[in-house]
Write a protein that holds these residues in place. Structure first.
Motif, PDB file in Angstrom:
ATOM      1  N   GLN A 297      40.047  57.032  42.712  1.00 27.05           N
ATOM      2  CA  GLN A 297      39.011  57.476  41.694  1.00 27.05           C
ATOM      3  C   GLN A 297      39.752  58.408  40.769  1.00 27.05           C
ATOM      4  O   GLN A 297      39.342  58.212  39.461  1.00 27.05           O
ATOM      5  CB  GLN A 297      37.926  58.160  42.546  1.00 27.05           C
TER       6      GLN A 297
ATOM      7  N   ALA B  55      40.931  55.975  38.111  1.00 27.79           N
ATOM      8  CA  ALA B  55      39.981  55.354  37.454  1.00 27.79           C
ATOM      9  C   ALA B  55      39.331  56.028  36.217  1.00 27.79           C
ATOM     10  O   ALA B  55      39.135  55.649  35.079  1.00 27.79           O
ATOM     11  CB  ALA B  55      38.534  54.958  38.286  1.00 27.79           C
ATOM     12  N   GLU B  56      39.325  57.357  36.573  1.00 22.67           N
ATOM     13  CA  GLU B  56      38.982  58.347  35.510  1.00 22.67           C
ATOM     14  C   GLU B  56      39.932  58.393  34.547  1.00 22.67           C
ATOM     15  O   GLU B  56      39.448  58.480  33.270  1.00 22.67           O
ATOM     16  CB  GLU B  56      38.559  59.841  36.099  1.00 22.67           C
TER      17      GLU B  56
ATOM     18  N   ALA C 222      36.548  54.595  32.944  1.00 19.57           N
ATOM     19  CA  ALA C 222      35.717  53.710  33.593  1.00 19.57           C
ATOM     20  C   ALA C 222      35.244  52.388  33.115  1.00 19.57           C
ATOM     21  O   ALA C 222      34.973  51.479  33.707  1.00 19.57           O
ATOM     22  CB  ALA C 222      34.403  54.440  33.841  1.00 19.57           C
TER      23      ALA C 222
ATOM     24  N   GLY D 299      40.566  50.500  34.937  1.00 20.97           N
ATOM     25  CA  GLY D 299      39.736  51.594  35.337  1.00 20.97           C
ATOM     26  C   GLY D 299      38.558  51.175  36.533  1.00 20.97           C
ATOM     27  O   GLY D 299      38.254  51.626  37.592  1.00 20.97           O
ATOM     28  N   ILE D 300      38.012  49.698  36.084  1.00 18.75           N
ATOM     29  CA  ILE D 300      37.090  49.439  36.985  1.00 18.75           C
ATOM     30  C   ILE D 300      37.554  48.840  38.242  1.00 18.75           C
ATOM     31  O   ILE D 300      37.137  48.926  39.483  1.00 18.75           O
ATOM     32  CB  ILE D 300      36.423  48.081  36.155  1.00 18.75           C
TER      33      ILE D 300
ATOM     34  N   HIS E  95      38.106  51.969  40.394  1.00 21.62           N
ATOM     35  CA  HIS E  95      36.902  52.345  40.687  1.00 21.62           C
ATOM     36  C   HIS E  95      36.255  51.730  41.968  1.00 21.62           C
ATOM     37  O   HIS E  95      35.657  52.234  43.060  1.00 21.62           O
ATOM     38  CB  HIS E  95      35.895  52.572  39.707  1.00 21.62           C
TER      39      HIS E  95
END
Length: 239
Positions: free
Chosen positions: A193, A196-197, A201, A206-207, A210
């Motif tokens: 996470q 991802a940040e 996002a 990033g996807i 996530h």
């Protein structure tokens, strides 16, 4: 042929013939007849030196020397007739071989797998390093490395016994290991996470991260529930 009660000890040549007989698929009784020995002598020799699938003449000879140098009082494999439960040693060792193979196929190092299986199938659930050396017919260095691997992962705990360490496996080993895995999954979730940040996002990376975080989040929740269910329904009855 009449077998004497006080038969001479097995020689290296005897052990070579035992290994050859096992490789050819001969039974303990056939090997015993060929060597002029009691069947129990052959079964004990093979059992204390790795079992039918791992018996090696040179390792068995070396392990015999190590056993001869050990102090009295160290656990020895009991003869078949002395087993209070009347278990068939051949059937037990066949199971141990299959159990070991399953562990190896799942990624556990071979020597580690053999030690873990022996701990599982031992009524005491514990061995000293010297006992494992004699039981498996491997070097002290191999045992030290393997038990270090197990202790580091919480699969086995170390207890001090005089001048030596005893390695113990608990009945609730998998609950402890599962809890350790839960902590690892939580770490993966948090790290994914964070990535991802950091990467954004909406970006492909990033996807991807996530989605990875969501997967580990769900896995962590399911694992926690499963561990708690075991503790309440099964683990509690074993305390």
């Amino acid at each position: 042929m009449t077998l004497t009660v006080n038969a001479p000890r097995l020689t290296y040549e005897d052990r070579r013939r035992i290994a050859a007989g096992l490789a050819a698929g001969h039974s303990y009784a056939e090997i015993a007849r060929e060597l002029g020995r009691p069947r129990s002598t052959i079964s004990r020799e093979v059992a204390r030196n790795g079992g039918p699938g791992h018996y090696r003449a040179n390792q068995a000879q070396q392990a015999t020397g190590w056993r001869a140098r050990r102090k009295p009082g160290v656990h020895q494999a009991a003869p078949v007739a002395d087993d209070p439960d009347g278990r068939d040693p051949e059937a037990v060792h066949a199971f141990e071989e299959r159990f070991t193979d399953v562990m190896i196929q799942s990624g556990v190092p071979p020597t580690v797998a053999r030690i873990l299986v022996r701990l599982f199938t031992s009524d005491s659930g514990s061995y000293t390093a010297a006992e494992l050396v004699a039981l498996l017919g491997v070097s002290p260095a191999s045992v030290s490395k393997a038990v270090g691997w197990l202790v580091a992962r919480g699969l086995v705990r170390r207890e001090r016994e005089g001048r030596h360490d005893r390695y113990v496996i608990d009945d609730h080993i998998w609950y402890q290991t599962w809890q350790s895995s839960v902590r690892s999954m939580a770490m993966w979730r948090e790290f994914a996470q964070e990535g991802a940040e950091l990467l954004g996002a909406g970006s492909p990376a990033g996807i991807r991260l996530h989605t990875t975080s969501q997967f580990f989040q769900l896995l962590t929740e399911e694992m926690v529930q499963a561990a708690e269910h075991w503790r309440r329904k099964i683990g509690g009855r074993r305390r």
